[in-house]
Structures are given as structure tokens and as C-alpha cells.
Design a protein around this motif. Structure first.
Motif, short mmCIF file in Angstrom:
data_model
loop_
_atom_site.label_atom_id
_atom_site.label_comp_id
_atom_site.label_asym_id
_atom_site.label_seq_id
_atom_site.Cartn_x
_atom_site.Cartn_y
_atom_site.Cartn_z
N UNK A 61 0.82 -1.23 0.08
CA UNK A 61 -0.01 -0.01 0.04
C UNK A 61 0.92 1.30 0.05
N UNK A 62 0.66 2.26 -0.88
CA UNK A 62 1.55 3.35 -1.05
C UNK A 62 1.39 4.31 -0.02
N UNK A 63 0.45 4.09 0.96
CA UNK A 63 0.35 5.23 1.94
C UNK A 63 -0.34 6.49 1.50
N UNK A 64 -0.91 6.50 0.13
CA UNK A 64 -1.34 7.61 -0.45
C UNK A 64 -2.55 7.00 -1.23
N UNK A 65 -2.77 6.98 -2.34
CA UNK A 65 -4.02 6.80 -2.98
C UNK A 65 -4.13 5.49 -3.87
N UNK A 66 -3.20 4.65 -3.59
CA UNK A 66 -3.06 3.41 -4.36
C UNK A 66 -1.94 2.42 -4.03
N UNK A 67 -1.59 1.71 -4.96
CA UNK A 67 -0.85 0.36 -4.47
C UNK A 67 0.39 0.36 -5.38
N UNK A 224 3.77 11.34 2.89
CA UNK A 224 3.86 12.60 3.45
C UNK A 224 2.54 13.32 3.03
N UNK A 225 1.84 12.78 2.04
CA UNK A 225 0.51 13.41 1.85
C UNK A 225 -0.62 12.82 2.55
N UNK A 226 -0.48 12.06 3.63
CA UNK A 226 -1.36 11.37 4.49
C UNK A 226 -1.12 11.14 5.59
N UNK A 227 0.27 10.93 6.17
CA UNK A 227 0.60 10.41 7.23
C UNK A 227 0.24 8.92 7.74
N UNK A 228 -0.13 8.08 6.55
CA UNK A 228 -0.36 6.75 6.63
C UNK A 228 1.01 6.06 6.27
N UNK A 245 -7.35 1.65 8.00
CA UNK A 245 -7.13 1.05 9.54
C UNK A 245 -6.01 0.43 9.76
N UNK A 246 -5.50 -0.25 8.87
CA UNK A 246 -4.01 -1.04 8.92
C UNK A 246 -3.10 -0.30 8.95
N UNK A 247 -3.05 0.94 8.03
CA UNK A 247 -1.95 1.70 7.78
C UNK A 247 -1.99 2.74 8.74
N UNK A 248 -2.79 3.01 9.47
CA UNK A 248 -2.56 4.21 10.59
C UNK A 248 -1.36 3.82 11.33
N UNK A 249 -0.71 4.80 11.52
CA UNK A 249 0.53 4.54 12.55
C UNK A 249 0.23 4.40 14.08
N UNK A 250 0.77 3.35 14.63
CA UNK A 250 0.73 3.36 16.00
C UNK A 250 1.09 4.49 16.93
N UNK A 251 2.01 5.23 16.46
CA UNK A 251 2.56 6.45 17.12
C UNK A 251 1.58 7.48 17.16
N UNK A 252 0.37 7.30 16.31
CA UNK A 252 -0.54 8.53 16.16
C UNK A 252 -1.77 8.35 16.69
N UNK A 253 -1.74 7.11 17.72
CA UNK A 253 -2.96 6.68 18.29
C UNK A 253 -2.88 6.99 19.55
#
Length: 302
Positions: A61-67, A224-228, A245-253
Motif C-alpha cells: 500500500x503506497x500510503x497515499x491513493x493506491x498500491x 507525506x500526503x496522508x501520514x499513513x 485502519x491497517x496503515x494508521x501509525x501506532x505512534x499517532x493513536x
């Protein structure tokens, strides 16, 4: 430096929701865009696994809008840009020619033209042709004829011939016989091939695959465009993978921050939907980071 030389590169495919046919980023939610991109990813994987038989596939997952999809097979790392472009043309269904999907075979002393049903684009077109014949068999005669005449070049006479062949000799259609049903069956196959190319091609970002010097976002880093998180995905886990859900950083929860929202917005993250009006809000940190990374909010400092 003069002694350095290019040694090879992974074959990399990039799918971005911004480039998907029928997806308007200004009208489509981020969640819906990612869902559409996963559908496109499945189509790409079908080509890579079924048609090319690649087994060294890494999905990210790119962290942005795709793969991103990486092929780490030594046999393809030396391919130049032209060779990679041929792969691009194939998975995009570019200039798909029905003649290339037909083989000539000899049976009982006669020559037959048969659609290639064993794999590749021929398999996909044949699957649509088979689905059409099943649909026609479920209709009454007049409805079936009306359905056939929807195809360009198929008048009442050709429709009757094709329907007769389907009724009397369904095995011939199942075998991909392009002579059963007269010229009409070929016209229908041509139309189905065009539709299959439009609907089942993988809409990859061509420059990423053909560029042998392209740097790809590092798995485990933050987009850098999503924080994911740029997240690797096991093939077996793809269906269950939920990027928001799965790409949300634990650091930011587990922590809230104050942000100022410029315009009303909606955020779908970690299984929650948060709607925010313009103004200052206290939100979970991952929501705040997401909005700030997208330029939709600013952090409020004391």
C-alpha cells in the motif's frame, strides 16, 4: 563515478486512484477511491499470476491513493524500458487484436479457427462469450434475438444463425469455435474483446513501470500526503487489508491534538467516520496528521 553502471531493476507497477477510469477525485471519497484501486489491483494480479506466472510478487500500500506491486525475479531485472513497455501494453489491453487471440487447428481433416481459451486475453474474452451464451439460453427466443441484435453488425438474420448454433451446438461455442454461428459469432467476439479490454485491463501508471531508474516509496515510511504507513501486504491477506485502519501509525493513536479546519470535511480512519465543521477541533492525532498532511487543517499551538 565513471565506473558505476546500471545492473538491473525490479519490475514495478503503480496503481493510483487519481488515474483510474471513472474515478473523479473531486467527487469521490478517499475511502471509495481506495476501494476502486484495490479492484484494479486484483485485475493486475490476475495478469501477473495467471498470464505471466510470476511468483516473486510483493504488494505494498503506497500510503497515499493506491498500491505498488514489485516483481523481484532475477529473470526480468535486466529488461530495458522497451521490453517493460511491452508488458505495460499487455496488461493495459492496448491495441488488443482479436486475430491474435485465434489459433488455427485441424480436426478430422478440416481446419478450424478457435479462440484461445487456455489463458491470456483469449481466456478473458472466451469467459465473456460463454457468459453471453448462458444468458441467451435463459431467455425466450425473441428476447434472445433482441439481445443479439444489440451488437453492431448483427441483424435479424445473423442473430437467428448465431442463436441456432448456440442452441444446436453449445459445445462448439464452449470450445471457442469461431466458425460456429457464421460471421456473426466473430462480430460478437470482436465486440466482447473491446469491452473486456475496457473493463478488465489494469490501469497502471505507465512511466513507473517503464522507468528503470525510478525510486519507489520505502515500505515502513510515512506518506507525506496522508501520514499513513507505506505498508507491505501478504498476498493471502489482501482481501482483509483495510488501508484506512491497517496503515494508521501506532505512534499517532491514543492522543488528541487541536487543529483548525479550513473547510467542512469528513474523515474515515480507524473504522470511525468523523465530520468536522470549519473551526478549531480536538481530534485523535492520526486524524489531525491526516488532515494536516493533505493541507486541510493546521495545528493549533498554545
Amino acid at each position: 563515478m565513471s565506473e558505476k553502471g546500471w545492473r538491473g531493476a525490479d519490475l514495478v507497477f503503480d496503481l493510483d486512484a487519481d488515474h483510474l477510469p471513472g474515478v473523479d477525485p473531486s467527487e469521490t471519497t478517499y475511502k471509495a477511491m481506495l476501494a476502486a484501486c484495490k479492484d484494479a489491483l486484483r485485475r493486475l494480479l490476475d495478469f501477473l499470476e495467471a498470464d505471466f506466472d510470476f511468483d516473486t510478487i510483493r504488494i505494498v500500500f503506497s500510503g497515499g491513493r493506491g498500491y505498488h506491486v514489485h516483481i523481484r525475479d532475477e529473470s526480468i531485472q535486466s529488461l530495458d524500458s522497451d521490453a517493460r513497455r511491452e508488458i505495460v501494453d499487455y496488461v493495459r489491453g492496448r491495441d488488443l487484436d482479436t486475430d491474435g487471440l485465434i489459433r488455427v487447428a485441424s480436426k478430422s481433416g478440416t481446419t478450424q479457427r478457435l479462440l484461445r481459451t487456455e489463458g491470456g486475453w483469449g481466456r478473458r474474452v472466451h469467459r465473456e462469450l460463454t457468459a453471453l451464451t448462458e444468458e441467451l439460453r435463459d431467455l425466450d427466443e425473441q428476447s434472445a434475438l433482441d439481445r443479439l441484435t444489440e451488437f453492431e453488425g448483427i441483424g435479424e438474420g445473423r442473430a437467428e444463425t448465431v442463436l441456432g448454433a448456440i442452441t444446436r451446438n453449445p459445445d462448439a461455442i464452449a470450445e471457442g469455435n469461431m466458425e460456429a454461428g457464421g460471421p456473426g459469432i466473430r462480430l460478437i467476439t470482436d465486440a466482447l474483446a473491446d469491452r473486456v479490454a475496457d473493463e478488465q485491463a489494469a490501469p497502471i501508471d505507465e512511466p513507473v513501470t517503464t522507468d528503470t531508474h525510478r525510486l519507489i516509496r520505502l515500505p515502513g515510511s510515512l506518506h507525506g500526503g496522508s501520514g499513513l504507513v507505506v505498508t507491505p501486504i501478504d498476498r493471502a491477506d489482501l482481501d482483509e487489508f483495510a488501508p484506512l485502519t491497517d496503515a494508521v501509525p501506532d505512534r499517532f493513536t491514543g492522543t488528541d491534538i487541536d487543529i483548525e479546519v479550513a473547510d467542512p470535511c469528513r474523515v474515515d480512519l480507524s473504522g470511525d467516520t468523523i465530520k468536522l465543521d470549519r473551526g478549531v477541533h480536538s481530534v485523535p492525532e492520526h486524524v489531525g496528521v491526516f488532515l494536516m498532511a493533505r493541507g486541510d487543517a493546521a495545528k493549533v499551538t498554545a
